[in-house]
Design a protein around this motif. Structure first.
Motif, PDB file in Angstrom:
ATOM      1  N   LEU A   3       0.831  -1.203   0.000  1.00  0.00           N
ATOM      2  CA  LEU A   3       0.000   0.000   0.000  1.00  0.00           C
ATOM      3  C   LEU A   3       0.868   1.256   0.000  1.00  0.00           C
ATOM      4  N   ALA A   4       1.917   1.262   0.796  1.00  0.00           N
ATOM      5  CA  ALA A   4       2.823   2.419   0.856  1.00  0.00           C
ATOM      6  C   ALA A   4       3.538   2.624  -0.473  1.00  0.00           C
ATOM      7  N   VAL A   5       3.948   1.532  -1.125  1.00  0.00           N
ATOM      8  CA  VAL A   5       4.591   1.635  -2.433  1.00  0.00           C
ATOM      9  C   VAL A   5       3.618   2.216  -3.453  1.00  0.00           C
ATOM     10  N   ALA A   6       2.373   1.739  -3.435  1.00  0.00           N
ATOM     11  CA  ALA A   6       1.366   2.244  -4.372  1.00  0.00           C
ATOM     12  C   ALA A   6       1.084   3.726  -4.135  1.00  0.00           C
ATOM     13  N   MET A   7       1.049   4.152  -2.878  1.00  0.00           N
ATOM     14  CA  MET A   7       0.847   5.570  -2.569  1.00  0.00           C
ATOM     15  C   MET A   7       1.996   6.407  -3.103  1.00  0.00           C
ATOM     16  N   GLU A  43       4.027   5.736  -5.607  1.00  0.00           N
ATOM     17  CA  GLU A  43       3.975   5.782  -7.073  1.00  0.00           C
ATOM     18  C   GLU A  43       2.838   6.677  -7.557  1.00  0.00           C
ATOM     19  N   ALA A  44       1.696   6.665  -6.852  1.00  0.00           N
ATOM     20  CA  ALA A  44       0.580   7.523  -7.232  1.00  0.00           C
ATOM     21  C   ALA A  44       0.918   8.997  -6.996  1.00  0.00           C
ATOM     22  N   MET A  45       1.609   9.301  -5.908  1.00  0.00           N
ATOM     23  CA  MET A  45       2.017  10.684  -5.634  1.00  0.00           C
ATOM     24  C   MET A  45       2.982  11.180  -6.713  1.00  0.00           C
ATOM     25  N   THR A  46       3.845  10.287  -7.182  1.00  0.00           N
ATOM     26  CA  THR A  46       4.767  10.651  -8.256  1.00  0.00           C
ATOM     27  C   THR A  46       4.010  10.902  -9.553  1.00  0.00           C
ATOM     28  N   LEU A  63       5.231  14.460  -5.972  1.00  0.00           N
ATOM     29  CA  LEU A  63       6.629  14.209  -5.652  1.00  0.00           C
ATOM     30  C   LEU A  63       7.475  14.425  -6.897  1.00  0.00           C
ATOM     31  N   SER A  64       8.660  14.986  -6.695  1.00  0.00           N
ATOM     32  CA  SER A  64       9.631  15.147  -7.775  1.00  0.00           C
ATOM     33  C   SER A  64      10.848  14.294  -7.465  1.00  0.00           C
ATOM     34  N   TRP A  65      11.465  13.724  -8.532  1.00  0.00           N
ATOM     35  CA  TRP A  65      12.633  12.864  -8.348  1.00  0.00           C
ATOM     36  C   TRP A  65      13.848  13.411  -9.107  1.00  0.00           C
ATOM     37  N   GLU A  66      13.835  14.673  -9.457  1.00  0.00           N
ATOM     38  CA  GLU A  66      14.937  15.234 -10.239  1.00  0.00           C
ATOM     39  C   GLU A  66      16.262  15.170  -9.497  1.00  0.00           C
ATOM     40  N   SER A  67      16.249  15.447  -8.224  1.00  0.00           N
ATOM     41  CA  SER A  67      17.470  15.374  -7.412  1.00  0.00           C
ATOM     42  C   SER A  67      17.158  14.659  -6.104  1.00  0.00           C
ATOM     43  N   LEU A  89      -5.818   9.762  -4.226  1.00  0.00           N
ATOM     44  CA  LEU A  89      -4.658   9.298  -4.989  1.00  0.00           C
ATOM     45  C   LEU A  89      -5.037   8.456  -6.201  1.00  0.00           C
ATOM     46  N   GLY A  90      -6.321   8.217  -6.384  1.00  0.00           N
ATOM     47  CA  GLY A  90      -6.752   7.433  -7.534  1.00  0.00           C
ATOM     48  C   GLY A  90      -6.289   5.986  -7.500  1.00  0.00           C
ATOM     49  N   LEU A  91      -6.087   5.424  -6.310  1.00  0.00           N
ATOM     50  CA  LEU A  91      -5.620   4.048  -6.212  1.00  0.00           C
ATOM     51  C   LEU A  91      -6.713   3.084  -6.678  1.00  0.00           C
ATOM     52  N   ALA A  92      -6.308   2.094  -7.462  1.00  0.00           N
ATOM     53  CA  ALA A  92      -7.253   1.105  -7.989  1.00  0.00           C
ATOM     54  C   ALA A  92      -7.601   0.075  -6.920  1.00  0.00           C
TER      55      ALA A  92
END
Length: 250
Positions: free
Chosen positions: A141-145, A147-150, A155-159, A240-243
């Protein structure tokens, strides 16, 4: 034995008491090489204090044996202890230790353990789905959250992981205004059941606290397991639009 070292003026210094420091990884590894001590550290990832008698019951060992293990873990700096009347309470020493244990668990080889009852099978699935990871949520569930936030630009992953302006506004909308200002601490843990990162740090801790406050999540009985409520399923679909397939333990 005499030890010679090179001094700053190129002269030779001979002494019986010259030492250099280096990390003693072998000593740390020895603490976790025992399965009972490793199980204790994994259980304490729930972030709460445990009494020595609770640890003994968890490990299935005599109180004297549990005490011996706890003494080694405290002396090695992995656990902290506190006396409360007649009781000795222990917990992971700090968040850094929790992060290290979770990271080691994610990288440790898998081993088969017997599952002897339907209850045990359900518990294993529940641990993989949602569990306490010290002060935040772990599991699929935490992983899905994360990924949905990204995917939603929160969330940004640039740096490295960072909360975006949209993410700060989103937190405010959830009633977590104290995490919306500035650049709150965001990091990730490598989830040991999913082998993918889940959100950690101050933002993840604030999200977890909020989910508990509004009963989207509730603690399981006496374990790291966290249960997702029907209200929580609706909230995670909305926010978060989780399925549906990621909102169930299977």
């Amino acid at each position: 034995m005499l030890v010679e070292v090179s001094a700053g003026d190129n002269r030779s210094v001979t002494s019986l008491d010259v030492h250099a420091e280096e990390p003693d990884l072998a000593s740390l590894g020895a603490l976790l090489a025992d399965r009972t001590r490793a199980a204790i550290c994994l259980a304490l990832l729930d972030g709460r204090d445990w009494t020595a008698s609770e640890v003994a019951r968890l490990a299935g060992v005599a109180p004297s044996t549990a005490t011996s293990h706890l003494n080694r873990l405290v002396a090695g700096g992995l656990l902290a202890e506190e006396r409360r009347g007649r009781h000795r309470c222990v917990r992971l020493a700090d968040p850094g230790i929790a992060e290290m244990i979770e990271a080691l668990a994610a990288r440790a080889p898998r081993r088969l353990v017997p599952v002897r009852s339907l209850t045990a099978a359900r518990r294993h699935r529940a641990v993989g789905f949602a569990r306490v990871c010290y002060d935040h949520l772990g599991g699929s569930l935490a992983v899905a959250m994360t990924e949905a936030m990204t995917a939603r630009g929160l969330l940004s992953w640039e740096s490295g992981p960072a909360l975006t302006a949209s993410g700060a506004a989103w937190l405010t909308g959830l009633g977590i205004a104290d995490q919306a200002a500035g650049r709150p601490h965001v990091r990730t843990c490598l989830d040991w059941t999913e082998q993918r990162p889940h959100l950690a740090g101050a933002v993840a801790a604030a999200l977890f606290r909020r989910a508990l406050e509004v009963s989207w999540l509730v603690h399981g009985d006496g374990s790291r397991v966290v249960r997702l409520t029907d209200q929580g399923r609706d909230a995670f679909r909305q926010h978060l639009g989780l399925a549906d397939e990621v909102l169930t333990t299977g």
